[in-house]
Design an enzyme around this catalytic site. Structure first.
Site: not given
Length: 226
Positions: A2, A104
């Site tokens: 993240c 991502e």
DNA sequence: CCAGACGTTGTT
DNA sequence: GTCTGG
DNA sequence: CCAGACGTTGTT
DNA sequence: GTCTGG
């Protein structure tokens, strides 16, 4: 896992969802990165009301001195109670970080593909976070935060084996007040509803903050020119 | 997370 | 390749 | 005792 | 600040 997220909502939407005033205002964000200053939620002095403040993403422990760089953008939830950099913050300085999606990158051969993850109806949610405060080399007080991570839900495993920890609205108070332990942080059935789609390379550009970052993307087909 | 840099000298 | 800055 | 580290990710 | 390694 993240290192980028979004908060593509208006000040009004944030205030309605979290039931708290954002006196500093807010404009939608499509590409939030480390070192940037963002709204975060904690408990006020009374201990039973949410309040908003602005902090820099990248936790720097209070004991760090001099030039300390970007800090820690993530903290493993599995070990956060023991790590020297997070131990104290885990006990006393917990946060919720408003968001409505995150990115991502998946290595595909030589290429890196970017994906955007959010809920089907694009609802707001909150990451579990920790904060700390230190002195900058200029002697200024600076508050910084980090986002907790955990093993990815099955629905996201194809993308990554780690994901940020999302706190259920029911658990906001328990998490912030320190009552919630590991088990209750992990129990996040909401995360099973996350979906993802491919996005283009726009999000790669640090500082490029526009709806293009989260737009559906089809890889351009090779053309032989006929 | 990605993008971009990746150095030395002398001087204060 | 690895570190720093955003 | 003092010195030195203190983090995550992914990739090979 | 606090833990680990020497």
């Amino acid at each position: 896992m993240c290192g980028r997220y979004t908060l593509t909502k208006s000040q009004k939407e944030l205030q309605q969802f979290f039931g708290v005033d954002f006196p500093m205002g807010f404009s939608p964000r499509y590409n939030i990165g480390p070192m940037q200053t963002l709204p975060v939620l904690s408990l006020d002095d009374s201990g039973n009301k949410l309040m908003v403040s602005l902090m820099r993403w990248g936790l720097i422990p209070h004991w760090a001195e001099g030039v300390v760089g970007a800090g820690h953008i993530n903290a493993r939830s599995e070990t956060v109670a023991e790590k020297p950099a997070f131990k104290d913050a885990f006990r006393h300085r917990r946060l919720l970080i408003p968001a409505n999606g995150f990115f991502e990158w998946r290595q595909e051969g030589k290429e890196k593909e970017a994906y955007y993850i959010n809920f089907p109806k694009n609802e707001l949610f909150a990451f579990a976070g920790l904060w700390d405060v230190h002195q900058t080399p200029q002697g200024k007080r600076q508050e910084t935060f980090t986002i907790l991570t955990a093993q990815a839900n099955p629905n996201l495993q194809d993308l990554h084996h780690r994901m940020p920890v999302i706190v259920e609205p029911d658990a906001y108070n328990a998490w912030l007040s320190g009552d919630a332990d590991h088990a209750s942080i992990f129990r996040a059935p909401l995360s099973a509803q996350l979906t993802f789609h491919r996005v283009g390379p726009a999000v790669n550009r640090v500082g490029f903050d526009a709806p293009e970052c989260i737009a559906f993307y089809e890889k351009p087909q090779l053309s032989l020119g006929f």
